[in-house]
Structures are given as C-alpha cells and as structure tokens.
Design a protein around this motif. Structure first.
Motif: not given
Length: 690
Positions: A612-626
């Motif tokens: 989810q996009y969230i302003e207080s989150g972390k900028k990151q690369a990620f592997t997709l999930g189901i």
C-alpha cells in the motif's frame, strides 16, 4: 493614598528648566524630571520627553539659545520580541517662573582719587602710586594717604580678588572733586517675583525627584513636584503665543517649531503637528496624531514628534540678578484612556478616536472599496457591472490622492455605495462574479503533469464554468454549485513526477527497463517490474545464485520474504539504483505491507495484505505477493512469458511451499527451492502516456 503605585494606561512626565540671570543671563541645566514607565504582563509603554539645551555661561540681551522640546515613543533598548508596545497620544503643559533679586552695595568710608574721565587712579605697587603723586607738583598730597584697598570689583586676570593702591582725597586736592567711594561688597535682598504669590521651587528638582503620590481610587498620579506650582502658560494671540497679561514676554521670547498651529487653524483631521488649545484654562498643547512606537526613528519617523519649542531669546536685561524657569508636564495615554482627558476639546478626542469627518468618510470609502473588490467585474457587458467597475476605479483614485477634499471623498463613497447596491440586487450577476472570483483564486493550472482522471474531470468543470459565465440564461443554482465543484476538484488534482511511459513500458529508469503492471489514473500511481535480471548483476549484489538467472527464495523450512535472497536483491537494487538517483528517488512512493500468512483454501484469490502507498511508509523495492496481483488486478501475462517464471513473496498453499507465477501465466505453489529470475518491483508516480 500611597506612594509609588503605578497605573496602567497612563504615562506622565515632567521637564523642568531654569535660566539664571545675574546681570547677564546664564543658562542652567534643564533636564527631564520624571517619566513613568510601566509594564503589564504583555504590554509596555515607554514614552519619553526629549530635550536639547545649549549650555551658556553669559547670556546677553538679543541672544537666542537652543531649548528644544519634543516627545518620543520608544527607545533602542525596547524588546519588541518580548513585549507588545502600544501607540501613544500625547499632550504637554508649560509653566513659567521668574524672580528678580534686589541688590545693594557697601562703599568705602573714604573717597579715592579719580582721573578726569572718572576712572580710579589705582596702582599695582606703592612705588607707582608715589611716582604718580610727584607728577602732581608742589600741591601734591602727602604719600601717607596712599592706601591699599581691595574693592568688590578689584580682580586679577584670573578673576580672583586683588588689592590695589588708591589715593585718598580731601577738599583741597587737585581733582578732589572727582573723588569716588569704592564698592567694597554686594548685598542681595529679597527678590521680586513676576507673578505675585509664586515661589521659587528650584529645590524640588533634587528633593522630590523620585516622589509620587497615587490616588488608590482613581489611579491619578501626583508627582508631588513643587515646580508644578509655577504659572501655567495659557495660550493666546500675544507674545510667545500667550494669553493676554503674560508678564514673562517682557523679558523672554520663545521660538516655536515649524509644526505648531492653533486649535482654530486646525481642520480637525489627524496631523503631525502640535495643536495649541487657546481656549484651555490648563494650557495644554496636543500632538495631532497617534505617536507610533518605534526603536529607530529613522525607520519609524512617526515615533518622534517635531519640536514644540526650539529657542529662547533674552529680550530685556532684568535690573537685578534673576532666575527664569520653564517647567514642562507631559501626559501620555493609550487610545483607550484618551477618554480620561475629560478637559480635552471634543475636536481632539474625535480625531484621536477616528471620529473626525475625514476619518469617517475614509472608513466608509475603504469599506465600500473592499466590498466592491470582492466581486470579479472583468468581462461583463452588463450596464450594472460596468457602473460598479467605473465607480470602484474612481474611488481608488480618490483614495490615493492626498489632495482630495472631504466633499470629493464623500461623493466617491456615495457613488460606489449606490453602484454596489444596484449590483448586489442582481443575484445572477453576484453569482457570476463569485464564480469568476473562484476561477481567479484557483488560477491557471497546468494539467499536463496531473493524474489523468482528475485532470479530465477538472477540465470538464472548467469548460462548463466558462460557458455559464458567457450565458445570459445561467441560473444561481448552477453557478453556485459549479463554484463549489471547481474548488473541490482543484484540491484533488495530483501532480505526478515519475517517468513517462508508453504502451505499458518505461525505458531507462533507475538503470533498467520496466513494465507497468498496474496504473491508477485517479492518483497517477503505478506498480512497475524490471525486465529479467541477469546472473552477473545479481551476483554483483552479493547474493548467491545456483543456476543461470535463478536464485533460491529461501533455504528455510518455512520460507520468509524477510529472510529470502529475493529480499536481499530488492534492498541492494534500491540502494544502488534509486537512492543514488535523485530523480528516481523522487518518483518512488513510500509503501508499507505485512507478510501474508498461509491460507490453504483461498491462497489463490487472496488480496488481504497488498502493498500500500502510505505517506509515512518507506521508499523501497519489493517482490510482488499474491495479494498484490489480485488487489491491483495485475495480469499474469505482464509478469512472465512462456520462457520464464517469477516467484512471489507469498508463502505457498502447503507448509514449505512458496507462491509463484508459471510460464503459462497462472498462480501456483511449489517447493521453496524454486528459482526466480525477475523479482524487483516498485510503486511509483508516473506521468500519463503522451
């Protein structure tokens, strides 16, 4: 009553001055006697009498000496960051006193010889006196009558008393008829005051410097300074602008500043001048406008008055030793306490409270201009709108013209108010004006970098607004609703700063080429995945690979994305290609997710834990999930081709399994030693395709 009790809102000060007249006038110190500075918890007042005097030891008839009197609100040391300083309203009261001392002399018992011009024959030494007597011939008096005498006026070059040799005379002496008595001493008698009943109170400058009495009930301050008993200078048309019968004008002339006028000559409008109240029995002179607080008079010139008095000139030499005093009382209040000047002329209190004719008409004109300026009047062909626009323009010109008369300002105000009334009676015109005002307030918006869906809606509302403004059939409801919609839609517009894409592809972003697997037109958000990562690149991140273009998800029995080689690649990729690239880092959105728990029956359709996009989150690369694939409706065909497959960050259906996308484009689960060759994804803000 009780001493030293301060009163909020009122400030009073005293300035006492003296001229000592001893044959020739000598100027004595004239200094401020008292200024009361008081403080509340948040407001401070600091109004001060300002004086400049020219010191002189021998003041002669006709000489003008500097005696400047002004008032200042504030000092350089005032802490404007700590306190609130109020503007002040000031008046002054001047008082005078003169005493001429009676003087007599004590003379010698003998007459002493003078020459034919009337000057004493006096000599520095006995020898010189004897030589002089020889010149008188056979009839010269005997030298036994040469006497050393120290007269009152006998001085040496430094002014000290000095004896000289005089020649006593007798009836038969040559020049005896010119003999004179020598002045031996001076006797000062009681003085004559110019105003009967007044008393010299010079002692009070020292004796009563810090004394004050405050009335507990009224708060009135009596500084208990006896100099305040001097004769009040009442104003009029006589010398020194004094009332008839002022006895001091015989001896002293006052030179006033250039900004001093009488109450009769004042037009009643606030002015930077001293206004003399010729009708006052208290002798007040008023500063004609508020005295603004300031710590620097060059920056805030209206914090300092001009001079009320500038010079004092001696007109006539008194017959004896004299003392002349000028005593100044200052009364400074804030706007609220102007009402406590119950003896002030109505003309003064009206001007200070903004109730004078000019202030009232300016206030009415300002209000009308502000109201009319709230309507957008450009682009209308309506006669009513044109009349209002013309009246508004004329009113602004009148307001800016310093030479406008009250009558012309009143006419400009009346014309504008009439035009406003006519305009406001047309409800459709008012609604159109408010809609036009809304457009002006929003301003021109460049929609090219906005999320497409929002930009499209806003453009539709904008087109409708322009059409309604040009329409003669527009109604109030549509106009009002459209104003609200424009504001609402403009606030929802999202600026996207990511790379442009075309046909679902992004080229050369963060060092790689990408596929857009999900795009949110409303917000301009996109999820993108890299093309295949080659073995050499994966190895460069320090991640072990077992086969070409493949890497282990996890060697643990219960696979976890947090412990996986895929997570290591994601983190290493982000650090190398995104964090080091300011443009790429700006485009990537902060996200947040939790790892999915195992679901045996619904694992393939789950979408409960997506990224989810969230302003207080972390900028990151990620592997997709189901959950990502199902929640964002990502097409499997966008993730894999027939020649590859991609593992997910999801656990599998059974223990020890992980989720992946097969080469035929479907979700599947399998053993945790499956390999992945395409795992880096990011959520970014993306510009729409061009």
């Amino acid at each position: 009553m009780k001493n030293n009790k301060k009163r909020t809102g009122v400030l009073a000060g005293l300035l006492a001055g003296a001229l000592l007249v001893t044959g020739t006038l000598a100027w004595q110190d004239v200094s401020q006697h008292k200024t009361n500075k008081f403080t509340t918890t948040s407001v401070e007042h600091n109004v001060t009498l300002v004086e400049t005097f020219e010191e002189v030891s021998n003041w002669r008839k006709g000489e003008a000496k500097v005696n400047e009197i002004a008032v200042r609100n504030g000092q350089e040391t005032d802490d404007v960051t700590q306190y609130i300083y109020e503007d002040a309203y000031v008046r002054l009261q001047l008082k005078e006193f003169m005493e001429i001392m009676n003087k007599s002399y004590i003379y010698s018992e003998k007459r002493y010889m003078v020459d034919e011009k009337g000057n004493f024959n006096r000599f520095e030494t006995l020898e010189l006196a004897q030589e002089f007597m020889v010149t008188l011939g056979e009839d010269a008096p005997e030298d036994g009558r040469i006497e050393e005498v120290t007269g009152f006026f006998d001085k040496d070059e430094e002014g000290n008393a000095k004896g000289f040799f005089y020649i006593a005379t007798q009836q038969a002496d040559k020049n005896g008829q010119y003999g004179k008595f020598v002045v031996m001493s001076e006797v000062m008698g009681e003085g004559d005051v110019l105003v009967e009943g007044s008393v010299n109170q010079n002692h009070s400058s020292d004796d009563q410097h810090n004394s004050a009495i405050v009335d507990d009930e009224t708060g009135a301050i009596d500084y208990n300074v006896d100099e305040d008993q001097y004769t009040t200078h009442l104003w009029g048309t006589g010398g020194n602008m004094s009332a008839e019968g002022n006895p001091f004008t015989q001896y002293v002339k006052w030179t006033f500043g250039t900004d001093v006028i009488t109450m009769a000559d004042w037009n009643g409008q606030p002015t930077a001048k001293w206004i003399v109240d010729t009708d006052s029995t208290e002798g007040y002179v008023y500063w004609g406008e508020k005295l603004t607080h300031g710590t620097d008079t060059t920056v805030t010139p209206k914090s300092l008055t001009t001079n009320l008095l500038e010079k004092v000139t001696l007109l006539e030499q008194p017959y004896g030793a004299a003392e002349y005093y000028i005593h100044v009382n200052m009364d400074a209040v804030n706007l609220k306490d102007v009402a406590k000047w119950d003896d002030a002329p109505e003309k003064i209190t009206k001007a200070h409270n903004g109730m004078d004719d000019l202030s009232l008409v300016l206030k009415a004109l300002t209000n009308a201009i502000n109201e009319a300026s709230g309507f957008e009047l450009e682009g209308y062909t309506s006669e009513i709108a044109t009349q209002l626009a013309t009246a508004l323009a004329n009113a602004k010109v009148a307001m800016d013209n310093e030479n406008e008369t009250i009558e012309s300002l009143q006419k400009a105000s009346s014309d504008l108010e009439s035009a406003l009334k006519a305009f406001k009676s047309d409800n459709v015109l008012v609604a159109k004006s408010k809609l036009a005002e809304t457009l002006n307030e929003i301003g021109e918006i460049d929609l090219s970098d906005k999320a497409p869906a929002g930009a499209k809606r806003y453009q539709a509302y904008l087109d409708t607004a322009k059409a309604l403004l040009a329409s003669e059939d527009a109604n109030i409801t549509d106009l009002s609703n459209l104003s609200e919609s424009l504001f609402s839609e403009s606030s929802k517009l999202v600026t996207v700063v990511g790379p442009k894409f075309k046909d679902g592809r992004i080229e050369n972003f963060a060092g790689h080429n990408w596929t857009v697997v999900s795009y949110d037109e409303e917000n301009g958000h996109a999820i993108i995945t890299t093309d295949v990562l080659m073995q050499a690149e994966i190895a460069s991140y320090g991640v072990e690979t077992k086969e070409d273009n493949k890497m282990a998800f996890s060697s643990e029995k219960n696979p976890s994305y947090a412990l996986s080689a895929a997570k290591k690649v994601d983190d290493a990729f982000f650090k190398k290609w995104v964090e080091s690239d300011a443009t790429a880092l700006k485009a990537v959105l902060p996200t947040q997710f939790t790892e999915e728990t195992r679901q045996e029956d619904t694992w393939k359709t789950r979408k409960d834990q997506p990224i989810q996009y969230i302003e207080s989150g972390k900028k990151q690369a990620f592997t997709l999930g189901i959950s990502d694939i199902n929640y964002y409706e990502i097409s499997a065909e966008d993730l894999v081709t027939e020649s590859d497959f991609i593992m997910l960050r999801s656990v599998g259906k059974a223990e020890g399994q992980i989720g992946f996308v097969t080469k035929v484009g479907g979700l599947a689960t399998g053993a945790s030693d499956y390999r992945s060759n395409k795992n880096v994804s990011m959520m970014i803000t993306a510009l729409p395709a061009k």
